[in-house]
Design a protein around this motif. Structure first.
Motif, PDB file in Angstrom:
ATOM      1  N   VAL A   1      10.566  18.345 -12.781  1.00  0.00           N
ATOM      2  CA  VAL A   1      11.143  17.160 -11.743  1.00  0.00           C
ATOM      3  C   VAL A   1       9.935  17.199 -10.748  1.00  0.00           C
ATOM      4  N   LEU A   2       9.377  18.066 -10.267  1.00  0.00           N
ATOM      5  CA  LEU A   2       8.529  18.383  -9.412  1.00  0.00           C
ATOM      6  C   LEU A   2       6.862  18.006  -9.804  1.00  0.00           C
ATOM      7  N   SER A   3       6.764  18.116 -11.182  1.00  0.00           N
ATOM      8  CA  SER A   3       5.539  17.882 -11.547  1.00  0.00           C
ATOM      9  C   SER A   3       5.363  16.634 -12.318  1.00  0.00           C
ATOM     10  N   VAL A   4       6.419  16.237 -13.096  1.00  0.00           N
ATOM     11  CA  VAL A   4       6.092  15.191 -14.049  1.00  0.00           C
ATOM     12  C   VAL A   4       6.473  13.907 -13.336  1.00  0.00           C
ATOM     13  N   LEU A   5       7.634  13.811 -12.698  1.00  0.00           N
ATOM     14  CA  LEU A   5       8.000  12.582 -12.115  1.00  0.00           C
ATOM     15  C   LEU A   5       7.302  11.862 -10.979  1.00  0.00           C
ATOM     16  N   PRO A   6       6.812  12.766 -10.090  1.00  0.00           N
ATOM     17  CA  PRO A   6       6.372  12.333  -8.763  1.00  0.00           C
ATOM     18  C   PRO A   6       4.715  11.743  -9.274  1.00  0.00           C
ATOM     19  N   PRO A   7       3.921  11.134  -8.565  1.00  0.00           N
ATOM     20  CA  PRO A   7       2.836  10.603  -8.867  1.00  0.00           C
ATOM     21  C   PRO A   7       1.754  11.636  -8.878  1.00  0.00           C
ATOM     22  N   LEU A   8       1.696  12.236  -9.815  1.00  0.00           N
ATOM     23  CA  LEU A   8       0.558  13.504  -9.879  1.00  0.00           C
ATOM     24  C   LEU A   8      -0.332  13.137 -11.078  1.00  0.00           C
ATOM     25  N   PHE A   9       0.284  12.656 -12.322  1.00  0.00           N
ATOM     26  CA  PHE A   9      -0.457  12.153 -13.554  1.00  0.00           C
ATOM     27  C   PHE A   9      -0.851  10.649 -13.470  1.00  0.00           C
ATOM     28  N   TYR A  10      -0.291  10.290 -12.415  1.00  0.00           N
ATOM     29  CA  TYR A  10      -0.402   8.678 -12.402  1.00  0.00           C
ATOM     30  C   TYR A  10      -0.721   8.548 -10.989  1.00  0.00           C
ATOM     31  N   PRO A  11      -1.452   7.228 -10.706  1.00  0.00           N
ATOM     32  CA  PRO A  11      -1.598   7.022  -9.246  1.00  0.00           C
ATOM     33  C   PRO A  11      -0.407   6.352  -8.566  1.00  0.00           C
ATOM     34  N   ILE A  12      -0.097   6.570  -7.296  1.00  0.00           N
ATOM     35  CA  ILE A  12       0.881   6.254  -6.700  1.00  0.00           C
ATOM     36  C   ILE A  12       1.308   4.602  -6.486  1.00  0.00           C
ATOM     37  N   ALA A  13       0.093   4.141  -6.596  1.00  0.00           N
ATOM     38  CA  ALA A  13      -0.089   2.474  -6.918  1.00  0.00           C
ATOM     39  C   ALA A  13       0.735   1.964  -8.019  1.00  0.00           C
ATOM     40  N   SER A  14       0.980   3.030  -8.837  1.00  0.00           N
ATOM     41  CA  SER A  14       1.758   2.344 -10.104  1.00  0.00           C
ATOM     42  C   SER A  14       3.337   2.164  -9.602  1.00  0.00           C
ATOM     43  N   ILE A  15       3.642   2.786  -8.493  1.00  0.00           N
ATOM     44  CA  ILE A  15       5.061   2.603  -8.124  1.00  0.00           C
ATOM     45  C   ILE A  15       5.102   1.276  -7.224  1.00  0.00           C
ATOM     46  N   PRO A  16       6.120   0.333  -7.351  1.00  0.00           N
ATOM     47  CA  PRO A  16       6.211  -0.697  -6.547  1.00  0.00           C
ATOM     48  C   PRO A  16       6.184  -0.575  -5.157  1.00  0.00           C
ATOM     49  N   ALA A  17       5.249  -1.002  -4.505  1.00  0.00           N
ATOM     50  CA  ALA A  17       5.045  -0.866  -2.928  1.00  0.00           C
ATOM     51  C   ALA A  17       6.334  -0.556  -2.291  1.00  0.00           C
ATOM     52  N   PRO A  18       7.488  -1.361  -2.156  1.00  0.00           N
ATOM     53  CA  PRO A  18       8.500  -1.167  -1.452  1.00  0.00           C
ATOM     54  C   PRO A  18       9.128   0.189  -1.778  1.00  0.00           C
ATOM     55  N   TRP A  19       8.906   0.585  -3.031  1.00  0.00           N
ATOM     56  CA  TRP A  19       9.601   1.848  -3.155  1.00  0.00           C
ATOM     57  C   TRP A  19       8.571   3.164  -3.298  1.00  0.00           C
ATOM     58  N   ARG A  20       7.563   3.056  -2.966  1.00  0.00           N
ATOM     59  CA  ARG A  20       6.567   4.422  -2.743  1.00  0.00           C
ATOM     60  C   ARG A  20       7.033   5.408  -2.106  1.00  0.00           C
ATOM     61  N   TRP A  21       7.714   4.930  -1.007  1.00  0.00           N
ATOM     62  CA  TRP A  21       8.151   6.170   0.163  1.00  0.00           C
ATOM     63  C   TRP A  21       9.054   7.252  -0.667  1.00  0.00           C
ATOM     64  N   VAL A  22       9.866   6.709  -1.664  1.00  0.00           N
ATOM     65  CA  VAL A  22      10.865   7.564  -2.304  1.00  0.00           C
ATOM     66  C   VAL A  22      10.251   8.560  -2.812  1.00  0.00           C
ATOM     67  N   ALA A  23       8.881   8.469  -3.455  1.00  0.00           N
ATOM     68  CA  ALA A  23       8.085   9.739  -4.119  1.00  0.00           C
ATOM     69  C   ALA A  23       8.098  10.640  -3.148  1.00  0.00           C
ATOM     70  N   PHE A  24       8.012  10.451  -1.917  1.00  0.00           N
ATOM     71  CA  PHE A  24       7.906  11.722  -0.650  1.00  0.00           C
ATOM     72  C   PHE A  24       9.093  12.473  -0.745  1.00  0.00           C
ATOM     73  N   PHE A  25      10.099  12.128  -1.244  1.00  0.00           N
ATOM     74  CA  PHE A  25      11.089  12.989  -1.354  1.00  0.00           C
ATOM     75  C   PHE A  25      10.902  14.411  -2.162  1.00  0.00           C
ATOM     76  N   SER A  26       9.910  14.215  -2.975  1.00  0.00           N
ATOM     77  CA  SER A  26       9.456  15.496  -3.827  1.00  0.00           C
ATOM     78  C   SER A  26       8.138  16.126  -2.992  1.00  0.00           C
ATOM     79  N   PRO A  27       8.407  17.426  -2.772  1.00  0.00           N
ATOM     80  CA  PRO A  27       7.398  18.312  -1.949  1.00  0.00           C
ATOM     81  C   PRO A  27       5.950  17.978  -2.810  1.00  0.00           C
TER      82      PRO A  27
END
Lengths: 254, 311
Positions: free
Chosen positions: A173-199
């Motif tokens: 969950v820490l290494s595959v779901l968050p934007p590590l292998f892909y750019p955070i820009a791939s997440i819709p702008a209003p929801w990007r903040w959610v990714a920061f729940f992962s350290p």
């Protein structure tokens, strides 16, 4: 025991728990490298090539984060299956030295894979010495955070069989779901903040920034896009997990 | 100053089955240089006691001091003076016996040269020289256990906690380990040993304590414990006899289907004749620590403690 003796103890533990298994069972190097490489290969085949540098940085971060999974499994194994943590805790070796020695062992397993990803990244992006140093800094902090987290989780379990699935779940969950292998820009702008729940997102963003990859704003919580906030969060999490690990390494309540 | 002093030490575990009192106000002292055995059935509280005294576990109440140092408050200083063979421990998978001993000594601060020479000495004494360079995963269970014990005994720590150190070893290996343990006490180490082998306690211990249900039932010398059994002979019957039939002759204990009768020499001929008539085996021998334990606790040392609190 003096600081020098403790430092020596850390290095000895890394030598016989990390390096010795590595050269006696070299397939371990392949095992560590294989999963992030498969992700990268998959991205190379299906994604547009401008995304490739994100995938390579993702490979570096994945390998670093999975030192935490190794720590979780190895510490659980040594404590529950081999009872060896007791041998080290009930000795002049300090808990900090034990945790650091184990964490360095995990780094030893990950280093060949990391070196390969760094080499590929250099070929693809041609990043300079400053970027390399910055990326190394992020990797070091992420390694400390992940191994502390791995150690901390390992202390909560009494059965090795409970630890295996937990490690896979947490660190996947820490290494595959968050934007590590892909750019955070791939997440819709209003929801990007959610990714920061992962350290790991803080680490991933700092790594992308170190290499000079483009980073979009975080519209809902703009502060999360600040490198200082990201750096502060990563340091804070590392300190918190590290402190908890040391406390739990000192006394093992059954 | 005593090497170990425990005063009113209690430990209560909370779990799915509620609260379990593993130790209940245990008080014990061990003199420096003594080889002290702690006997009890599985679950009696031996390992909990060892874990508290070796700084691995916090007691619920009471306190323990090792060489005058509180094991909770001054754990760091206590750890400078101890080494532990944990119960059912296993060595590192990839390391050889030599690496185990040398590396552990170096982790504890020994120089390379002294670690090497000490490793040579201990590996030879433990009968491990022929296997010194074999990775642990290629060694039998008994050799792995010997490796772990060698690693700890090599430290010559002032206080050695040995929690069932000879578990799974063959009789010859056990005797080799006994020798090394004796040497450790001769060199000044204090040893707290737990074991299920009562012959081991009889051979090694200067003093022992018997613990049952978290309470100490006996503390004294092995000889004094044996002398509490006012019988001369032990007769054992695997089958063919019943408890009521044997009771008139002395004390009878049933342990895992086997009847043990503690009695006088005079009845041996009669019971031997009856066993032969019934074509049943009979085992005759002197009273040992095993029978003394049986008489004291009412159960054999190999009997598991009932987790529900039964006998």
């Amino acid at each position: 025991m003096s600081v020098r003796t403790q430092a020596n103890a850390v290095l000895r533990l890394c030598y016989f728990n990390g390096l010795t298994p590595l050269w006696r069972t070299p397939v371990l190097i392949v095992a560590v490298f294989l999963t992030p490489f498969c992700f990268l290969f998959f991205l190379y085949v299906v994604a547009p090539h401008p995304l490739l540098p994100f995938g390579i940085v993702g490979g570096v971060m994945f390998t670093t984060l999975f030192t935490g999974n190794g720590m979780l499994n190895d510490c659980g194994y040594l404590r529950l299956e081999r009872q060896l943590q007791q041998v080290f805790v009930a000795s002049p070796m300090r808990p900090l030295s034990y945790v650091l020695g184990m964490a360095l062992s995990e780094l030893a397993f990950a280093l060949p894979s990391m070196a390969l990803f760094f080499a590929v990244l250099e070929v693809v992006t041609g990043f300079g010495a400053v970027a390399f140093a910055a990326l190394l800094g992020v990797v070091a902090l992420t390694w400390l955070m992940a191994t502390s987290l791995g150690f901390m989780i390992s202390t909560f379990f009494r059965q090795l069989r409970e630890i295996w699935p937990i490690g896979t779940v947490v660190f996947s969950v820490l290494s595959v779901l968050p934007p590590l292998f892909y750019p955070i820009a791939s997440i819709p702008a209003p929801w990007r903040w959610v990714a920061f729940f992962s350290p790991s997102t803080y680490a991933g963003q700092l790594a992308d920034r170190a290499v000079g990859l483009p980073l979009p704003p975080i519209p809902t919580v703009p502060a999360l896009g600040s490198p200082w906030v990201q750096f502060g969060a990563l340091v804070t999490l590392t300190v918190l997990f590290g402190a908890a690990s040391l406390r739990l390494a000192r006394w093992r309540e059954p | 100053m005593e090497a170990l002093v425990a005063a009113d030490l209690s430990k209560t575990y909370s779990g799915a089955r509620g609260r379990v009192e593993a130790l209940d106000r245990v008080s014990l002292s061990i003199a420096p240089g003594q080889l002290f055995a702690f006997l009890g059935r599985n679950g009696a509280g031996k390992t909990t006691f060892i874990k508290i005294c070796s700084t691995l576990l916090i007691p619920t109440s009471g306190h323990a001091e090792l060489f005058g140092l509180d094991v909770v408050e001054r754990a760091r200083e206590v750890r400078e003076r101890i080494a532990i063979v944990p119960q059912e421990g296993r060595p590192f998978f990839h390391l050889t016996p030599r690496e185990h001993v040398e590396e552990y000594l170096r982790v504890r601060g020994a120089s390379g040269e002294s670690a090497r020479s000490r490793a040579d000495e201990v590996l030879a004494a433990m009968g491990l020289r022929g296997f010194a360079n074999e990775p642990a995963y290629r060694l039998s269970g008994g050799l792995q256990q010997r490796t772990l014990v060698a690693m700890i005994l090599a430290t010559e720590a002032p206080f050695l906690f040995l929690d069932e150190p000879t578990l799974g070893m063959d009789p010859f290996a056990r005797r080799q380990v006994w020798q090394v343990i004796r040497h450790a006490t001769q060199r000044g180490s204090t040893v707290l040993l737990t074991t299920h082998y009562l012959d081991e306690a009889e051979q090694l211990a200067q003093e022992l304590a018997v613990i049952e249900g978290g309470h100490i039932l006996y503390r004294g010398t092995p000889e004094a414990l044996k002398s509490r059994v006012h019988r001369e002979v032990r007769l054992q019957f695997d089958s063919g006899f019943t408890v009521p039939e044997l009771r008139p002759y002395g004390e009878v204990f049933e342990e895992r289907g086997r009847l043990t009768l503690l009695t006088t020499r005079s009845v041996v001929p009669e019971l031997t004749r009856r066993a032969l008539e019934r074509e049943r085996p009979i085992h005759v021998g002197p009273v040992t620590l095993e029978e003394a334990f049986l008489a004291l606790v009412g159960r054999g040392i190999e009997d598991e403690v009932d987790p529900e609190g039964g006998p």
